[in-house]
Design an enzyme around this catalytic site. Sequence first.
Site, mmCIF file in Angstrom:
data_model
loop_
_atom_site.group_PDB
_atom_site.id
_atom_site.type_symbol
_atom_site.label_atom_id
_atom_site.label_comp_id
_atom_site.label_asym_id
_atom_site.label_seq_id
_atom_site.Cartn_x
_atom_site.Cartn_y
_atom_site.Cartn_z
ATOM 1 N N GLU A 149 1.007 -1.172 0.143
ATOM 2 C CA GLU A 149 -0.009 -0.096 -0.027
ATOM 3 C C GLU A 149 0.797 1.380 -0.002
ATOM 4 O O GLU A 149 1.719 1.419 1.087
ATOM 5 C CB GLU A 149 -1.035 -0.184 1.031
ATOM 6 C CG GLU A 149 -1.960 -1.065 1.225
ATOM 7 C CD GLU A 149 -2.656 -1.073 -0.054
ATOM 8 O OE1 GLU A 149 -3.202 -0.168 -0.511
ATOM 9 O OE2 GLU A 149 -2.621 -2.163 -0.894
ATOM 10 N N CYS A 161 -1.454 9.370 3.545
ATOM 11 C CA CYS A 161 -1.514 8.906 2.211
ATOM 12 C C CYS A 161 -2.800 9.261 1.369
ATOM 13 O O CYS A 161 -2.909 9.514 0.258
ATOM 14 C CB CYS A 161 -1.346 7.506 1.792
ATOM 15 S SG CYS A 161 -2.469 6.655 2.934
ATOM 16 N N GLU A 176 3.807 13.292 -4.903
ATOM 17 C CA GLU A 176 3.421 13.295 -3.527
ATOM 18 C C GLU A 176 4.374 14.126 -2.786
ATOM 19 O O GLU A 176 5.570 13.992 -2.662
ATOM 20 C CB GLU A 176 3.410 11.897 -3.002
ATOM 21 C CG GLU A 176 2.720 11.799 -1.792
ATOM 22 C CD GLU A 176 2.758 10.283 -1.184
ATOM 23 O OE1 GLU A 176 3.686 9.727 -1.408
ATOM 24 O OE2 GLU A 176 1.784 10.087 -0.529
HETATM 25 N N1 LIG Z 1 -1.690 3.457 1.063
HETATM 26 C C1 LIG Z 1 -1.578 3.395 2.170
HETATM 27 O O1 LIG Z 1 -2.166 2.741 2.775
HETATM 28 C C2 LIG Z 1 -0.577 4.242 3.007
HETATM 29 C C3 LIG Z 1 -0.778 4.453 4.493
HETATM 30 C C4 LIG Z 1 0.090 5.072 5.085
HETATM 31 C C5 LIG Z 1 1.635 5.788 4.451
HETATM 32 N N2 LIG Z 1 1.569 5.622 2.937
HETATM 33 C C6 LIG Z 1 2.447 5.922 2.272
HETATM 34 O O2 LIG Z 1 3.845 5.959 2.710
HETATM 35 C C7 LIG Z 1 4.694 7.125 2.661
HETATM 36 C C8 LIG Z 1 5.118 7.629 3.935
HETATM 37 O O3 LIG Z 1 5.672 6.785 4.759
HETATM 38 P P1 LIG Z 1 7.395 6.375 4.971
HETATM 39 O O4 LIG Z 1 8.114 7.634 4.744
HETATM 40 O O5 LIG Z 1 7.296 5.586 6.106
HETATM 41 O O6 LIG Z 1 7.615 5.592 3.585
HETATM 42 P P2 LIG Z 1 8.853 4.591 3.328
HETATM 43 O O7 LIG Z 1 8.779 3.853 2.029
HETATM 44 O O8 LIG Z 1 10.157 5.686 3.306
HETATM 45 O O9 LIG Z 1 9.170 3.604 4.548
HETATM 46 C C9 LIG Z 1 8.220 2.582 4.877
HETATM 47 C C10 LIG Z 1 8.852 1.605 5.522
HETATM 48 O O10 LIG Z 1 9.832 0.928 4.523
HETATM 49 C C11 LIG Z 1 11.090 0.528 5.217
HETATM 50 N N3 LIG Z 1 12.222 0.683 4.195
HETATM 51 C C12 LIG Z 1 12.745 1.676 3.723
HETATM 52 N N4 LIG Z 1 13.607 0.953 2.590
HETATM 53 C C13 LIG Z 1 13.506 -0.350 2.442
HETATM 54 C C14 LIG Z 1 13.786 -1.277 1.871
HETATM 55 N N5 LIG Z 1 14.871 -1.320 0.992
HETATM 56 N N6 LIG Z 1 13.327 -2.659 2.167
HETATM 57 C C15 LIG Z 1 12.422 -2.939 2.811
HETATM 58 N N7 LIG Z 1 11.782 -1.848 3.653
HETATM 59 C C16 LIG Z 1 12.363 -0.552 3.516
HETATM 60 C C17 LIG Z 1 11.197 1.980 6.084
HETATM 61 O O11 LIG Z 1 12.005 1.616 7.188
HETATM 62 C C18 LIG Z 1 9.830 1.893 6.701
HETATM 63 O O12 LIG Z 1 9.549 1.007 7.648
HETATM 64 C C19 LIG Z 1 3.932 8.083 1.932
HETATM 65 O O13 LIG Z 1 4.493 7.632 0.508
HETATM 66 C C20 LIG Z 1 2.510 7.554 2.071
HETATM 67 O O14 LIG Z 1 1.614 7.904 1.176
HETATM 68 C C21 LIG Z 1 0.557 4.773 2.240
HETATM 69 N N1 LIG Z 2 -6.485 5.493 6.190
HETATM 70 C C1 LIG Z 2 -6.118 6.830 6.491
HETATM 71 C C2 LIG Z 2 -4.952 7.038 5.698
HETATM 72 C C3 LIG Z 2 -3.774 6.213 5.932
HETATM 73 C C4 LIG Z 2 -2.544 6.673 5.275
HETATM 74 O O1 LIG Z 2 -1.775 7.649 5.568
HETATM 75 C C5 LIG Z 2 -7.131 7.779 5.908
HETATM 76 O O2 LIG Z 2 -8.121 7.303 5.519
HETATM 77 O O3 LIG Z 2 -6.997 8.956 6.007
#
Ligand SMILES: NC(=O)c1ccc[n+]([C@@H]2O[C@H](COP(=O)([O-])OP(=O)(O)OC[C@H]3O[C@@H](n4cnc5c(N)ncnc54)[C@H](O)[C@@H]3O)[C@@H](O)[C@H]2O)c1
Ligand SMILES: N[C@@H](CCC=O)C(=O)O
Length: 514
Positions: free
Chosen positions: A285, A319, A415
Amino acid sequence: MIPYKHEPFTDFSLEANYNAYVDALKKVEGYLGEDYPLIIGGERITTEDKIVSYNPAKKTEVIGRVSKANQELAEQAMQAADKTFKTWKKVDSAIRADVLFKAAAIIRRRKHEFSALLTKEAGKPWDEADADTAEAIDFLEYYGRQMLRIKNGQPVESRPGEYNRYNYIPLGVGIVISPWNFPFAIMAGTTVAAIVTGNTVLLKPASTTPVVAYKFIEVLEQAGLPAGVVNYVPGSGAEVGDYLVDHPKTRFISFTGSRDIGLRINQRAATHNDGQIWIKRVIAEMGGKDTIIVDKEADLELAAQSIVKSAFGFSGQKCSACSRVVIVEDVYDTVVSRVEELTKVLTVGDPTDYNNYMATVIDQAAFDKITAYIEIGKGEGRLVVGGTADDSVGYFIQPTVFADVAPSARIMKEEIFGPVVAITKAKDFDEAIDIANDTEYGLTGAVITTNRFNQEKAREDFHVGNLYFNRGCTGAIVGYQPFGGFNMSGTDSKAGGPDYLQLHMQAKTTSEML
Ligand SMILES: NC(=O)c1ccc[n+]([C@@H]2O[C@H](COP(=O)([O-])OP(=O)(O)OC[C@H]3O[C@@H](n4cnc5c(N)ncnc54)[C@H](O)[C@@H]3O)[C@@H](O)[C@H]2O)c1
Ligand SMILES: N[C@@H](CCC=O)C(=O)O
């Protein structure tokens, strides 16, 4: 079993709740700066090398010092999880669900303490922290019930003389990789979905928010979770993350985070490694570039309120956050000027003060990235409000609105993941939908309209996983609005939905001749 109902949010205008939160903040302040070990097979392991978690609103304040896994310890954790899978997969799913219900009860009793920890570790204002904790409780209560619903499989047909069954069995060892922006709800939800279905887990939380994850593992232990079912292995994404994603014993990866890391994991997981006897499953996600469309026939006050709340709640670090707005030209000026008024009065400051609507962004890297986008925005649109930032004490960025931005501008496409929203004009509703869809993401969107025909058009043509009418585009509730996106927003797993648990299982057909 009482039916599932989502955890209510706390009303902090009530003195008792307000005081309880102040007390919870004091409690959390009492244990700041402590050391936290890894947990592998139930054993506490302390390393010299630490991840230090800081308060983003007071950047010298240490929240905790967490032991850091390297590849050797990650391997040890993999062996523990692999061994424990052999016993955990045989535990009755109703007993596994009970662990979740008990954990929910424990968290409910310590609700404000967990939220206060989120205020300190992630910079979440009270209401945002309270919602994060409520969502963690919801995931526990919802997935526990979902497991009970599917534990005997699904009905299939049988011919005379034949007895067919269709059951779900667990997959194996899963790697759960969680983000910092919902450091409790998403970390807990993805972990418990994996274990209630009979898998064992290596949990690698985000490096900026590892303490809340440790506290959650303690709760699972108190709730009766056997050693080795969840192994807590904070570490570097590049070192430990890649190692575990590549590991031949990894059966599935449940990732929530950025587009780039999600794609990297997906690609690496597709590679067959020596000793690997399955195709790894990836739940990913990822990011969003989420749009609110305002029609010319619409409640314009509702539109402006929805934009501001969705753009600036938790400093836009969701997100689902509204980072682009498309307004039909007839009402463009009215909505932009109301958004300006509402944004100007938002209070920004330390999240321990309830009066602050917005606090910080998570760390220096986020601060630098977002302020760089603000500079780009100054060249791409008209700065309406905000645009300033201060990282002397914590990572504070003022809520920022750009208007008159071209649909093709970078701040309309990429983003930013901060308190920045870009507004553009459309000549009519059809063009507004086209602009909204013109992104590689497809996570959330909202349409503010009183025109039923246009609403139905959007229901069909607005290509996002979570579409909302006449409200903002954040705040999905577990079990009510299953959450997940299309295109580069990920695999559309729909967390908190009726199909989510099955992603952590494989179906087995048995056919017996009678
Ligand atoms: N779609 C969703 O449900 C959802 C929900 C929350 C956040 N997000 C997204 O997450 C992002 C923000 O979160 P973030 O900054 O923690 O994201 P990120 O991708 O930088 O990190 C997410 C996780 O991945 C790990 N990671 C980093 N490099 C890795 C690798 N090579 N292999 C495995 N794991 C690795 C990080 O340590 C962390 O635990 C935004 O883009 C946001 O939109 C999406
Ligand atoms: N589930 C949350 C968003 C999670 C991602 O950052 C919302 O619906 O706002």
